[in-house]
Design a protein around this motif. Sequence first.
Motif, short mmCIF file in Angstrom:
data_model
loop_
_atom_site.label_atom_id
_atom_site.label_comp_id
_atom_site.label_asym_id
_atom_site.label_seq_id
_atom_site.Cartn_x
_atom_site.Cartn_y
_atom_site.Cartn_z
N SER A 119 0.83 -1.21 0.00
CA SER A 119 0.00 0.00 0.00
C SER A 119 0.87 1.25 0.00
CB SER A 119 -0.92 0.00 1.22
OG SER A 119 -1.64 1.21 1.32
N SER A 120 1.92 1.24 0.81
CA SER A 120 2.82 2.40 0.88
C SER A 120 3.53 2.61 -0.45
CB SER A 120 3.84 2.20 2.00
OG SER A 120 3.21 2.18 3.27
N MET A 121 3.92 1.52 -1.12
CA MET A 121 4.60 1.65 -2.40
C MET A 121 3.67 2.26 -3.46
SD MET A 121 6.68 -1.94 -2.57
CE MET A 121 7.46 -2.59 -1.09
N GLY B 36 -11.15 3.41 -5.74
CA GLY B 36 -10.19 2.32 -5.86
C GLY B 36 -8.84 2.68 -5.26
N ILE B 37 -8.30 3.83 -5.64
CA ILE B 37 -6.99 4.22 -5.11
C ILE B 37 -7.10 4.55 -3.63
CG2 ILE B 37 -7.22 6.68 -5.69
CD1 ILE B 37 -4.03 4.59 -6.09
N ARG B 38 -8.26 5.07 -3.18
CA ARG B 38 -8.43 5.32 -1.75
C ARG B 38 -8.41 4.01 -0.97
NH1 ARG B 38 -12.37 9.17 -3.80
NH2 ARG B 38 -11.57 11.29 -3.53
N ASP B 39 -9.05 2.99 -1.50
CA ASP B 39 -9.06 1.69 -0.82
C ASP B 39 -7.66 1.11 -0.72
OD1 ASP B 39 -11.79 1.78 -0.50
OD2 ASP B 39 -12.24 0.49 -2.22
N VAL B 40 -6.90 1.18 -1.81
CA VAL B 40 -5.57 0.57 -1.86
C VAL B 40 -4.59 1.30 -0.95
CG1 VAL B 40 -3.59 0.13 -3.35
CG2 VAL B 40 -5.89 -0.40 -4.16
N ARG C 106 -5.32 3.42 1.75
CA ARG C 106 -5.82 3.87 3.06
C ARG C 106 -4.83 3.58 4.18
NH1 ARG C 106 -8.04 1.31 7.20
NH2 ARG C 106 -8.21 -0.64 6.02
N ILE C 107 -4.31 2.36 4.26
CA ILE C 107 -3.45 2.00 5.38
C ILE C 107 -2.06 2.63 5.27
CG2 ILE C 107 -4.65 -0.13 5.95
CD1 ILE C 107 -2.59 -1.68 4.37
#
Length: 361
Positions: free
Chosen positions: A184-186, A205-209, A211-212
């Motif tokens: 997710s960070s990458m 979609g990008i918000r879901d990926v 978020r963490i």
Amino acid sequence: MRTALVIGTGLIGTSAALALNRRGVVVHLTDHDPEQARTAAALGAGTDELPDGPVDLAIVAAPPAHVADVLADAMRRGAARGYIDVASVKGGPRRELQERGLDLAPYIGTHPMSGRERSGPLAATGDLFEGRPWVLTPTRDTDTEVLNLALELVSHCRAVPVVMDADAHDRAVALVSHMPHLVSSMVAARLEHAEEAAVRLCGQGIRDVTRIAASDPRMWIDILSANPGPVADLLTDVAADLEETVRALRALQSSDEGKRREGSTGIENVLRRGNAGQVRVPGKHGSAPRVYETVTVLIDDQPGQLARIFADAERAGANIEDVRIEHATGQQAGLVQLMVEPKAAPALITGLRERGWAIRQ
């Protein structure tokens, strides 16, 4: 359990203390930063005064790198009848305690599988663990009394106890938590220097990926430093998949029809493997995943809109199984996706339309 000592009043420690305090347990709070302990006490998690004698259970909520040191100190002081830690890695701390020659009968490693992007006592909540798995890693040496105290803690927090071997736990969390966080960070890192016009196109979609990826880097350095091997092994596999996917995408650029077919097959393969893995993710309440119908409703970004739509769904006789919200870019509006059982969808759509809601097909 009548008394407890929480050592470390961050998100997890303070949340556990809040849950115990609500169940009538006298909770003492301590932290290397006294101000943080005072903050947790002010929130109703307990008292920052030290206990007069041994408590029933000491809960060590320190970063993984410091868990063994804190546990060893508490055990040598005789701070409690039983000791647990709530670190996200289990094998390392236990081995460190063994190397120090400590009697591990009164100790059991645990890990509540719950958290938030924010850290610290101000992010804590007494219901953080409700319905979530709480892993316990007892051994043949673990006292039954200590196991019972740990189970009582889990019950007070309304979590779901799961018994595992410590090393099996570490491999599991590498797969379902630690490796996904790095990925997710990458992905989020690609946005750092992206053009503003591109970033404005971000959707759900990008918000879901990503978020963490908002989590505290210092906390995650501690976590990953305690479990680097299993995470590195998984990322090696991910890297291999990435290389294959890049080759397939390059093949799709070829003027050769055969290479384009190979590229298409390669992309389809990774997508289908993703499908096969995704369906294994547990569904609601940890049950087998279910397929729901999605009813998408356009709403204005105004107070009370969500309350209205949920009330109208109830009047239509629909039970909302899940909900997602996607905000429209540059507009004071959004799309609410209501997930319901397929048989409930027609009545929900009809009922919402009758009450003036705009349904997106």
